[in-house]
Write a protein that holds these residues in place. Structure first.
Motif, PDB file in Angstrom:
ATOM      1  N   PHE A   1      -0.030  30.231   2.438  1.00  0.00           N
ATOM      2  CA  PHE A   1       0.063  28.945   1.552  1.00  0.00           C
ATOM      3  C   PHE A   1      -0.126  27.767   2.240  1.00  0.00           C
ATOM      4  O   PHE A   1       0.656  27.581   3.457  1.00  0.00           O
ATOM      5  CB  PHE A   1       1.484  29.017   0.874  1.00  0.00           C
ATOM      6  N   ARG A   2      -1.015  26.814   2.202  1.00  0.00           N
ATOM      7  CA  ARG A   2      -1.298  25.830   2.735  1.00  0.00           C
ATOM      8  C   ARG A   2      -1.064  24.557   1.879  1.00  0.00           C
ATOM      9  O   ARG A   2      -1.381  24.547   0.562  1.00  0.00           O
ATOM     10  CB  ARG A   2      -2.690  25.606   3.372  1.00  0.00           C
ATOM     11  N   PHE A   3      -0.624  23.375   2.177  1.00  0.00           N
ATOM     12  CA  PHE A   3      -0.464  22.399   1.499  1.00  0.00           C
ATOM     13  C   PHE A   3      -0.615  20.876   2.628  1.00  0.00           C
ATOM     14  O   PHE A   3      -0.485  21.154   3.708  1.00  0.00           O
ATOM     15  CB  PHE A   3       0.907  22.068   0.796  1.00  0.00           C
ATOM     16  N   ARG A   4      -0.766  19.762   2.010  1.00  0.00           N
ATOM     17  CA  ARG A   4      -0.690  18.559   2.533  1.00  0.00           C
ATOM     18  C   ARG A   4       0.808  17.860   2.375  1.00  0.00           C
ATOM     19  O   ARG A   4       1.034  17.833   1.550  1.00  0.00           O
ATOM     20  CB  ARG A   4      -1.666  17.521   2.088  1.00  0.00           C
ATOM     21  N   SER A   5       1.328  17.599   3.559  1.00  0.00           N
ATOM     22  CA  SER A   5       2.605  16.544   3.240  1.00  0.00           C
ATOM     23  C   SER A   5       2.527  15.604   2.262  1.00  0.00           C
ATOM     24  O   SER A   5       1.834  15.120   2.083  1.00  0.00           O
ATOM     25  CB  SER A   5       2.921  16.167   4.718  1.00  0.00           C
ATOM     26  N   GLY A   6       3.235  15.715   1.103  1.00  0.00           N
ATOM     27  CA  GLY A   6       3.418  14.709   0.219  1.00  0.00           C
ATOM     28  C   GLY A   6       2.948  15.629  -1.244  1.00  0.00           C
ATOM     29  O   GLY A   6       3.079  14.831  -2.205  1.00  0.00           O
ATOM     30  N   GLU A   7       2.253  16.638  -1.021  1.00  0.00           N
ATOM     31  CA  GLU A   7       2.071  17.217  -2.470  1.00  0.00           C
ATOM     32  C   GLU A   7       3.070  17.839  -3.146  1.00  0.00           C
ATOM     33  O   GLU A   7       4.237  18.061  -2.631  1.00  0.00           O
ATOM     34  CB  GLU A   7       0.818  18.112  -1.971  1.00  0.00           C
ATOM     35  N   PHE A   8       2.713  18.295  -4.259  1.00  0.00           N
ATOM     36  CA  PHE A   8       3.835  18.938  -5.031  1.00  0.00           C
ATOM     37  C   PHE A   8       3.300  20.349  -5.688  1.00  0.00           C
ATOM     38  O   PHE A   8       1.815  20.319  -5.910  1.00  0.00           O
ATOM     39  CB  PHE A   8       4.384  18.261  -6.256  1.00  0.00           C
ATOM     40  N   VAL A   9       4.127  21.198  -6.269  1.00  0.00           N
ATOM     41  CA  VAL A   9       3.542  22.567  -6.636  1.00  0.00           C
ATOM     42  C   VAL A   9       4.589  22.634  -8.135  1.00  0.00           C
ATOM     43  O   VAL A   9       5.474  21.997  -8.346  1.00  0.00           O
ATOM     44  CB  VAL A   9       3.710  23.847  -5.810  1.00  0.00           C
TER      45      VAL A   9
ATOM     46  N   LEU B   1       0.566  11.450  -3.229  1.00  0.00           N
ATOM     47  CA  LEU B   1       1.317  10.716  -2.192  1.00  0.00           C
ATOM     48  C   LEU B   1       0.678  11.526  -0.942  1.00  0.00           C
ATOM     49  O   LEU B   1       1.630  12.171   0.052  1.00  0.00           O
ATOM     50  CB  LEU B   1       2.740  11.194  -2.550  1.00  0.00           C
ATOM     51  N   VAL B   2      -0.376  11.541  -0.368  1.00  0.00           N
ATOM     52  CA  VAL B   2      -0.993  11.971   0.842  1.00  0.00           C
ATOM     53  C   VAL B   2      -1.779  11.072   1.461  1.00  0.00           C
ATOM     54  O   VAL B   2      -2.220  10.061   0.869  1.00  0.00           O
ATOM     55  CB  VAL B   2      -1.881  13.222   0.307  1.00  0.00           C
ATOM     56  N   HIS B   3      -1.942  11.248   2.719  1.00  0.00           N
ATOM     57  CA  HIS B   3      -2.437  10.291   3.671  1.00  0.00           C
ATOM     58  C   HIS B   3      -4.093  10.323   3.114  1.00  0.00           C
ATOM     59  O   HIS B   3      -4.607   8.969   3.546  1.00  0.00           O
ATOM     60  CB  HIS B   3      -2.440  10.651   5.329  1.00  0.00           C
ATOM     61  N   ASP B   4      -4.767  10.889   2.652  1.00  0.00           N
ATOM     62  CA  ASP B   4      -6.042  11.009   2.593  1.00  0.00           C
ATOM     63  C   ASP B   4      -6.361   9.985   1.275  1.00  0.00           C
ATOM     64  O   ASP B   4      -7.365   9.556   1.047  1.00  0.00           O
ATOM     65  CB  ASP B   4      -6.511  12.361   1.800  1.00  0.00           C
ATOM     66  N   ALA B   5      -5.098   9.653   0.637  1.00  0.00           N
ATOM     67  CA  ALA B   5      -5.334   8.584  -0.541  1.00  0.00           C
ATOM     68  C   ALA B   5      -5.201   7.305   0.004  1.00  0.00           C
ATOM     69  O   ALA B   5      -5.345   6.201  -1.105  1.00  0.00           O
ATOM     70  CB  ALA B   5      -4.429   8.988  -1.731  1.00  0.00           C
ATOM     71  N   LEU B   6      -4.964   6.904   1.335  1.00  0.00           N
ATOM     72  CA  LEU B   6      -4.781   5.679   1.615  1.00  0.00           C
ATOM     73  C   LEU B   6      -5.805   5.214   2.627  1.00  0.00           C
ATOM     74  O   LEU B   6      -6.145   6.154   3.537  1.00  0.00           O
ATOM     75  CB  LEU B   6      -3.438   5.453   2.386  1.00  0.00           C
ATOM     76  N   LEU B   7      -6.240   3.997   2.673  1.00  0.00           N
ATOM     77  CA  LEU B   7      -6.976   3.456   3.866  1.00  0.00           C
ATOM     78  C   LEU B   7      -5.796   3.233   5.099  1.00  0.00           C
ATOM     79  O   LEU B   7      -5.031   3.112   4.980  1.00  0.00           O
ATOM     80  CB  LEU B   7      -7.296   1.889   3.253  1.00  0.00           C
ATOM     81  N   PRO B   8      -6.526   3.038   6.180  1.00  0.00           N
ATOM     82  CA  PRO B   8      -6.028   2.910   7.348  1.00  0.00           C
ATOM     83  C   PRO B   8      -5.090   1.534   7.201  1.00  0.00           C
ATOM     84  O   PRO B   8      -5.575   0.765   6.727  1.00  0.00           O
ATOM     85  CB  PRO B   8      -6.736   2.784   8.375  1.00  0.00           C
ATOM     86  N   GLY B   9      -3.887   1.507   8.028  1.00  0.00           N
ATOM     87  CA  GLY B   9      -3.383   0.347   7.879  1.00  0.00           C
ATOM     88  C   GLY B   9      -2.086   0.281   9.156  1.00  0.00           C
ATOM     89  O   GLY B   9      -2.240   1.509  10.286  1.00  0.00           O
ATOM     90  N   ARG B  10      -1.358  -0.560   9.290  1.00  0.00           N
ATOM     91  CA  ARG B  10      -0.419  -0.602  10.619  1.00  0.00           C
ATOM     92  C   ARG B  10       0.937  -0.116  10.141  1.00  0.00           C
ATOM     93  O   ARG B  10       1.687   0.464  10.713  1.00  0.00           O
ATOM     94  CB  ARG B  10      -0.459  -1.897  11.080  1.00  0.00           C
TER      95      ARG B  10
END
Length: 263
Positions: free
Chosen positions: A38-46, A107-116
């Motif tokens: 089982f693999r997932f990205r931090s912030g995901e739900f099941v 709610l995953v990093h892939d959905a956000l643009l780079p920031g500080r």
């Protein structure tokens, strides 16, 4: 009968329950064995749940564990007449739940643009996906500062978030990774506490800006939001008014929200 159950379980995985903890009379958490594949990205739900009358009864639950963890942790409310939570709250160690092993979510990093700076706004059990995010190395590789806010009605309901910060501080690897980048702001709306009020009010009246050293800025800040539908709408309106654009997995933006709920 076994053949009927086997058919109902198609596409589902059985997970053995470990380490159940009842935080209040309204909330509890539990861990499960994590399937090796089982693999997932931090912030995901099941979708997880129980077999009820020979059929899987499931609801969306954010995974509290970071993607590297060997267990899966979930944080839940208790609803007396909830179709699932009225049953789930009576779990015992060694029981089994069912899971549809298809993690999803925004709610995953892939959905956000780079920031500080990364702001994680949560209410109640909405802190669950952020329990995953703040223990992920990628979070601290991408952001210089992480601000987690957790708002509940009463002090006792803030226990999960505060314990989470203590666990990070007590872990040699996590504490070194996080350093001084993570800030937790816990507030209550009903019971008196050191910090009171909804975070939307903190944003409007400048308390948040004072606490973190500057108001929300779409040029440098990124936002994740998880809570009730009303909370999501209020925070979204504030973000959009400040010039933030909503992101998704297919088109990253400056803020994201999660619309998956348990009963």
């Amino acid at each position: 009968m076994d053949q009927v159950v086997d058919k109902a379980l198609r596409g589902m995985t059985l997970l053995k329950v470990r380490n159940i903890r009842h935080w209040t009379d309204k909330t509890f958490s539990f861990n499960c064995d994590r399937p090796a594949a089982f693999r997932f990205r931090s912030g995901e739900f099941v979708m997880i749940g129980l077999m009820v009358e020979g059929k899987p009864l499931v609801r969306a639950y954010s995974i509290c564990s970071p993607s590297w963890d060997e267990e899966l942790e979930f944080y839940s409310i208790k609803v007396a007449d909830g179709p699932l939570t009225s049953r789930l709250q009576h779990l015992r160690e060694g029981d089994e739940i069912v899971m549809r092993p298809k993690p999803v979510g925004t709610l995953v990093h892939d959905a956000l643009l780079p920031g500080r700076r990364l702001f994680l706004f949560s209410t109640g059990t909405g802190i669950a996906p952020f329990a995953s995010i703040i223990r992920d190395p990628e979070t601290y590789e991408k952001f210089d500062r992480v601000v987690l806010t957790h708002t509940c009605r009463e002090l006792a309901e803030l226990g999960f978030g505060k314990d989470l910060i203590q666990r990070i501080a007590g872990d040699e690897i996590l504490s070194e990774m996080v350093g001084d980048k993570l800030t937790l702001i816990s507030t209550t709306t009903r019971e008196a506490s050191p910090h009171t009020g909804r975070m939307t009010d903190w944003i409007r009246d400048g308390r948040l800006a004072e606490a973190v050293g500057g108001a929300l800025d779409p040029a440098t800040d990124r936002v994740m939001i998880c809570g009730s539908m009303a909370m999501l709408q209020d925070h979204k309106a504030l973000c959009e008014a400040a010039g933030f654009t909503e992101g998704s997995n297919s088109e990253p933006g400056q803020f994201v929200i999660e619309k998956a709920f348990v009963d």
